[in-house]
Design a protein around this motif. Structure first.
Motif, mmCIF file in Angstrom:
data_model
loop_
_atom_site.group_PDB
_atom_site.id
_atom_site.type_symbol
_atom_site.label_atom_id
_atom_site.label_comp_id
_atom_site.label_asym_id
_atom_site.label_seq_id
_atom_site.Cartn_x
_atom_site.Cartn_y
_atom_site.Cartn_z
ATOM 1 N N LEU A 115 -39.908 20.089 33.011
ATOM 2 C CA LEU A 115 -38.541 19.627 33.267
ATOM 3 C C LEU A 115 -38.122 18.572 32.247
ATOM 4 C CD1 LEU A 115 -36.046 19.628 35.176
ATOM 5 C CD2 LEU A 115 -37.153 17.767 36.420
ATOM 6 N N LEU A 116 -39.008 17.646 31.931
ATOM 7 C CA LEU A 116 -38.700 16.608 30.945
ATOM 8 C C LEU A 116 -38.401 17.210 29.574
ATOM 9 C CD1 LEU A 116 -41.249 13.753 31.773
ATOM 10 C CD2 LEU A 116 -38.756 13.632 31.920
ATOM 11 N N LEU A 117 -39.190 18.218 29.187
ATOM 12 C CA LEU A 117 -38.967 18.856 27.891
ATOM 13 C C LEU A 117 -37.608 19.547 27.848
ATOM 14 C CD1 LEU A 117 -42.453 20.471 27.120
ATOM 15 C CD2 LEU A 117 -41.439 18.475 26.008
ATOM 16 N N VAL A 118 -37.285 20.278 28.895
ATOM 17 C CA VAL A 118 -36.038 21.044 28.916
ATOM 18 C C VAL A 118 -34.819 20.135 28.998
ATOM 19 C CG1 VAL A 118 -34.694 22.736 30.229
ATOM 20 C CG2 VAL A 118 -37.143 23.093 29.893
ATOM 21 N N THR A 119 -34.946 19.021 29.693
ATOM 22 C CA THR A 119 -33.789 18.129 29.886
ATOM 23 C C THR A 119 -33.704 17.015 28.851
ATOM 24 O OG1 THR A 119 -35.052 16.754 31.450
ATOM 25 C CG2 THR A 119 -33.730 18.552 32.370
ATOM 26 N N ALA A 120 -34.589 17.022 27.864
ATOM 27 C CA ALA A 120 -34.535 15.974 26.836
ATOM 28 C C ALA A 120 -33.188 15.984 26.115
ATOM 29 C CB ALA A 120 -35.676 16.165 25.833
ATOM 30 N N GLY A 121 -32.589 17.170 25.965
ATOM 31 C CA GLY A 121 -31.285 17.265 25.300
ATOM 32 C C GLY A 121 -30.214 16.454 26.007
ATOM 33 N N PRO A 122 -29.924 16.761 27.288
ATOM 34 C CA PRO A 122 -28.909 15.957 27.987
ATOM 35 C C PRO A 122 -29.308 14.498 28.160
ATOM 36 C CG PRO A 122 -29.901 17.606 29.460
ATOM 37 C CD PRO A 122 -30.328 17.952 28.070
ATOM 38 N N ILE A 123 -30.603 14.202 28.308
ATOM 39 C CA ILE A 123 -31.035 12.808 28.452
ATOM 40 C C ILE A 123 -30.679 12.015 27.192
ATOM 41 C CG2 ILE A 123 -33.015 11.256 28.636
ATOM 42 C CD1 ILE A 123 -34.379 13.387 30.378
ATOM 43 N N CYS A 124 -31.137 12.509 26.045
ATOM 44 C CA CYS A 124 -30.948 11.774 24.790
ATOM 45 C C CYS A 124 -29.482 11.783 24.346
ATOM 46 C CB CYS A 124 -31.828 12.377 23.697
ATOM 47 S SG CYS A 124 -33.602 12.195 23.976
ATOM 48 N N ALA A 125 -28.809 12.919 24.502
ATOM 49 C CA ALA A 125 -27.417 12.998 24.059
ATOM 50 C C ALA A 125 -26.505 12.127 24.912
ATOM 51 C CB ALA A 125 -26.949 14.453 24.079
ATOM 52 N N THR A 126 -26.798 12.034 26.222
ATOM 53 C CA THR A 126 -26.015 11.144 27.088
ATOM 54 C C THR A 126 -26.266 9.689 26.722
ATOM 55 O OG1 THR A 126 -26.178 12.739 28.905
ATOM 56 C CG2 THR A 126 -25.522 10.498 29.475
ATOM 57 N N LEU A 176 -37.164 18.218 18.693
ATOM 58 C CA LEU A 176 -38.618 18.319 18.772
ATOM 59 C C LEU A 176 -39.051 18.826 20.138
ATOM 60 C CD1 LEU A 176 -41.451 17.801 17.631
ATOM 61 C CD2 LEU A 176 -41.248 15.433 18.435
ATOM 62 N N THR A 177 -38.521 18.238 21.195
ATOM 63 C CA THR A 177 -38.908 18.646 22.549
ATOM 64 C C THR A 177 -38.435 20.063 22.849
ATOM 65 O OG1 THR A 177 -36.919 17.560 23.423
ATOM 66 C CG2 THR A 177 -38.974 16.299 23.464
ATOM 67 N N TRP A 178 -37.290 20.439 22.292
ATOM 68 C CA TRP A 178 -36.791 21.805 22.491
ATOM 69 C C TRP A 178 -37.742 22.815 21.852
ATOM 70 C CZ3 TRP A 178 -33.311 23.355 25.815
ATOM 71 C CH2 TRP A 178 -32.729 24.625 25.688
ATOM 72 N N ALA A 179 -38.199 22.506 20.636
ATOM 73 C CA ALA A 179 -39.146 23.399 19.959
ATOM 74 C C ALA A 179 -40.463 23.485 20.722
ATOM 75 C CB ALA A 179 -39.392 22.905 18.528
ATOM 76 N N VAL A 180 -40.923 22.362 21.253
ATOM 77 C CA VAL A 180 -42.171 22.350 22.027
ATOM 78 C C VAL A 180 -42.026 23.198 23.286
ATOM 79 C CG1 VAL A 180 -43.735 20.893 23.378
ATOM 80 C CG2 VAL A 180 -42.967 20.136 21.122
ATOM 81 N N SER A 181 -40.888 23.109 23.951
ATOM 82 C CA SER A 181 -40.686 23.882 25.178
ATOM 83 C C SER A 181 -40.695 25.385 24.897
ATOM 84 C CB SER A 181 -39.374 23.472 25.860
ATOM 85 O OG SER A 181 -38.262 23.812 25.049
ATOM 86 N N ALA A 201 -42.400 26.711 22.235
ATOM 87 C CA ALA A 201 -43.783 27.000 21.850
ATOM 88 C C ALA A 201 -44.689 27.136 23.069
ATOM 89 C CB ALA A 201 -44.305 25.901 20.923
ATOM 90 N N LEU A 202 -44.426 26.360 24.112
ATOM 91 C CA LEU A 202 -45.224 26.426 25.341
ATOM 92 C C LEU A 202 -44.742 27.523 26.289
ATOM 93 C CD1 LEU A 202 -45.662 22.608 26.130
ATOM 94 C CD2 LEU A 202 -47.311 24.166 25.071
ATOM 95 N N ARG A 203 -43.739 28.297 25.856
ATOM 96 C CA ARG A 203 -43.193 29.417 26.624
ATOM 97 C C ARG A 203 -42.520 28.982 27.932
ATOM 98 N NH1 ARG A 203 -47.744 34.244 25.803
ATOM 99 N NH2 ARG A 203 -47.713 34.175 23.514
ATOM 100 N N ILE A 204 -42.074 27.750 27.941
ATOM 101 C CA ILE A 204 -41.241 27.303 29.059
ATOM 102 C C ILE A 204 -39.868 27.952 28.929
ATOM 103 C CG2 ILE A 204 -40.179 25.289 30.154
ATOM 104 C CD1 ILE A 204 -42.551 23.656 28.956
ATOM 105 N N LEU A 205 -39.411 28.081 27.698
ATOM 106 C CA LEU A 205 -38.170 28.777 27.378
ATOM 107 C C LEU A 205 -38.476 29.969 26.483
ATOM 108 C CD1 LEU A 205 -35.915 25.674 26.597
ATOM 109 C CD2 LEU A 205 -35.923 27.022 28.705
ATOM 110 N N SER A 206 -37.555 30.892 26.405
ATOM 111 C CA SER A 206 -37.773 32.115 25.638
ATOM 112 C C SER A 206 -37.500 31.886 24.146
ATOM 113 C CB SER A 206 -36.865 33.226 26.155
ATOM 114 O OG SER A 206 -35.553 33.052 25.651
ATOM 115 N N PRO A 207 -38.002 32.785 23.274
ATOM 116 C CA PRO A 207 -37.725 32.664 21.834
ATOM 117 C C PRO A 207 -36.244 32.721 21.492
ATOM 118 C CG PRO A 207 -39.549 34.180 22.234
ATOM 119 C CD PRO A 207 -38.965 33.852 23.574
ATOM 120 N N VAL A 208 -35.422 33.298 22.370
ATOM 121 C CA VAL A 208 -33.971 33.324 22.139
ATOM 122 C C VAL A 208 -33.429 31.910 21.972
ATOM 123 C CG1 VAL A 208 -31.743 33.934 23.174
ATOM 124 C CG2 VAL A 208 -33.674 35.504 23.380
#
Length: 312
Positions: A190-201, A245-250, A252-259
């Motif tokens: 969850l932290l990896l996926v939400t790093a975008g809204p956390i940091c951008a906010t 960075l966190t988006w790429a890690v998520s 790579a760990l297959r939390i999210l799809s290659p799309v």
């Protein structure tokens, strides 16, 4: 003729209300909510319509409430005027707060203690952000609080209410003990996926405080840029790069799809905006760049997660 006048007044009052609650700024609550829905769609998980509607309504109305409180208090000292008389503005705040509280309590009753406690914490921090003897807005905590409460807690509550019980954590309370169990793997995901809204906010708040630094100091408001000095611009840039960075890690760990790799392309316009803000950080000219970066990052991430659900 009389009917037309009433309609015009209604439209005028609506415009004043939207100005009072700064409706244009509500993307920071709307996009994390949509991102959470996209993630549930991607994971093929059902959405509890009742809980989701209660949550969105309570969250959105309370977001309007906190902005209204902020404007009501700030106009006492900055010499600006409110769109409404102060008595009417206070009544609007009470109504928004009352309805959002009732909806939030109803949601907590329909769910569990975790939603009640975390929702209550969100309400408290929203109220005391600008109100009270030592408002959070006058401390170097605004960036942290805004990032966590908008970027993390909104997605967490959405997913917690809609995913199988115990996915993230369990909390049991009885007369003899309090037991709290946190599942580290889902929490880390969850932290990896939400790093975008956390940091951008956080960077919207940081950019605002960088632009207002000198003015804030004159009124005794010591925000994060006051303590970071020139390094505040490096923090501003670094938070965006952490997002990628966190988006790429998520992925790579297959939390999210290659799309979802497509979202990494947004680093180009985001980097250009970072450079422009570094060169000139003036409220009226370049603060908007932080808002643009937020929409680019969180909007793109929301879309690619949704498309992942369509194609995979």
């Amino acid at each position: 003729m009389q009917t037309k006048v009433v309609v015009v007044n209604d439209h005028s009052n609506m415009r004043k209300f939207l100005e009072f609650v700064e409706i244009r700024t509500k993307i920071t609550s709307l996009l994390p909510f949509l991102m959470s829905l996209s993630y549930l769609f991607y994971r093929r998980l059902p959405v509890n319509l009742e809980r989701t509607l209660l949550f969105f309504s309570s969250m959105f109305l309370f977001d309007l409430t906190t902005t209204a409180i902020n404007n009501y208090i700030d106009t006492k000292t900055n010499g600006q005027e409110l769109p409404f008389p102060r008595g009417m503005a206070k009544l609007i705040i009470y109504l928004l707060f009352g309805v959002s509280t009732v909806l939030g309590l109803t949601l907590a009753y329909r769910t569990d203690l975790v939603v009640f406690l975390l929702g209550g914490l969100c309400f408290l921090c929203g109220v005391f952000y600008t109100w009270g003897p030592i408002p959070i807005s006058r401390l170097p905590l605004g960036e942290i609080f805004s990032g966590l409460f908008y970027g993390l807690f909104i997605p967490f509550l959405m997913l917690y209410m809609n995913m199988p019980s115990g996915t993230f954590l369990t909390l049991t309370v009885d007369w003899s003990a309090v037991r709290f169990d946190l599942n580290l793997a889902p929490a880390f995901s969850l932290l990896l996926v939400t790093a975008g809204p956390i940091c951008a906010t956080s960077n919207i708040m940081l950019a605002n405080n960088i632009c207002d630094l000198e003015k804030d100091i004159t009124v005794g408001r010591y925000t994060l840029p006051y303590f970071f000095g020139k390094n505040a611009l490096d923090v501003f840039a670094g938070l965006y790069y952490v997002t990628y960075l966190t988006w790429a890690v998520s992925i790579a760990l297959r939390i999210l799809s290659p799309v979802c790799l497509l979202a990494l392309l947004t680093i180009i316009p985001v980097h250009n905006n970072i450079c422009r803000f570094r060169a000139e950080h003036i409220k009226e000219k370049t603060f908007i760049l932080s808002v643009q970066n937020y929409i680019i990052i969180v909007g793109a991430q929301t879309l690619v997660i949704f498309f992942s659900g369509l194609f995979l």
